[in-house]
Design an enzyme around this catalytic site. Structure first.
Site, mmCIF file in Angstrom:
data_model
loop_
_atom_site.group_PDB
_atom_site.id
_atom_site.type_symbol
_atom_site.label_atom_id
_atom_site.label_comp_id
_atom_site.label_asym_id
_atom_site.label_seq_id
_atom_site.Cartn_x
_atom_site.Cartn_y
_atom_site.Cartn_z
ATOM 1 N N GLY A 85 0.786 -1.229 0.000
ATOM 2 C CA GLY A 85 0.000 0.000 0.000
ATOM 3 C C GLY A 85 0.814 1.272 0.000
ATOM 4 N N GLY A 87 3.753 1.821 -0.936
ATOM 5 C CA GLY A 87 4.684 1.956 -2.044
ATOM 6 C C GLY A 87 6.049 1.351 -1.835
ATOM 7 N N GLU A 151 -6.706 -0.996 3.469
ATOM 8 C CA GLU A 151 -6.930 -2.394 3.865
ATOM 9 C C GLU A 151 -8.384 -2.805 3.667
ATOM 10 O OE1 GLU A 151 -3.472 -1.427 7.059
ATOM 11 O OE2 GLU A 151 -5.531 -1.657 7.755
#
Length: 184
Positions: A85, A87, A151
């Site tokens: 998420g 990166g 999430e």
């Protein structure tokens, strides 16, 4: 309290309004073409991708979760899927490098497509949601803490991907149910 629920649901709607569904289909083609699939995620992202792996298993696909003792090696014809998420996570980047060197195709899901993890990918699926990379100061966009929006969006995305794969691979709910454990 109701406004907290509706606020979180509204934010999820914004994420999916911005998601490129054509890119989801491209990611699913990689899944459909893979001989073996190995998935990875850290922290709470791991919980989401493990649920996705379970559904892929229910579909009869050859899938494993990285870090489990029964995870096979990956190579040509295989697919390594990583959710990263924010990166860049050092563990993810190390595993992506190993998968790349072994010749596996790589699918990276991330909210930060300009991050280091994306540089390893054959395809990047951009899930535009707040993560811990942008959960402080002026960049905060979610009522949910830290990476919770990403999430939660992963859960919804994976469930829709399963629905699309069921159609693409002509797999029925009954066939999936037949692969569900009887050890519960």
């Amino acid at each position: 309290m109701t406004s907290l629920y509706s606020g979180a649901l509204r934010e999820l709607g914004v994420v999916f309004d911005a998601l490129n569904d054509g890119d989801v289909d491209k990611a699913l083609q990689l899944v459909a073409d893979a001989k073996k699939i190995v998935v990875f995620g850290g922290g709470r992202e791991r919980l989401q991708i493990m649920g996705f792996a379970m559904r892929l298993y229910h579909m009869g696909l050859d899938v494993s979760v990285e870090g489990e003792m029964t995870t096979p090696p990956v190579g040509n014809g295989d697919l390594f899927i990583a959710t990263v998420g924010p990166g860049e996570i050092s563990t993810a980047c190390a595993l992506l490098s190993i998968a790349r060197a072994a010749g596996a195709k790589i699918l990276v899901l991330t909210a930060q497509p300009g991050g280091k993890a994306a540089t390893y990918a054959d395809f990047v699926l951009h899930l535009p949601a707040q993560t811990m990379a942008d959960d402080q100061g002026d960049s905060v966009t979610s009522v949910l803490p830290m990476g919770s929006l990403y999430e939660g969006a992963l859960f919804v995305l994976f469930e829709v991907m399963v629905l699309k794969l069921m159609v693409k691979l002509n797999i029925s709910g009954e066939a999936m149910r037949a692969n569900h454990t009887n050890m519960e």
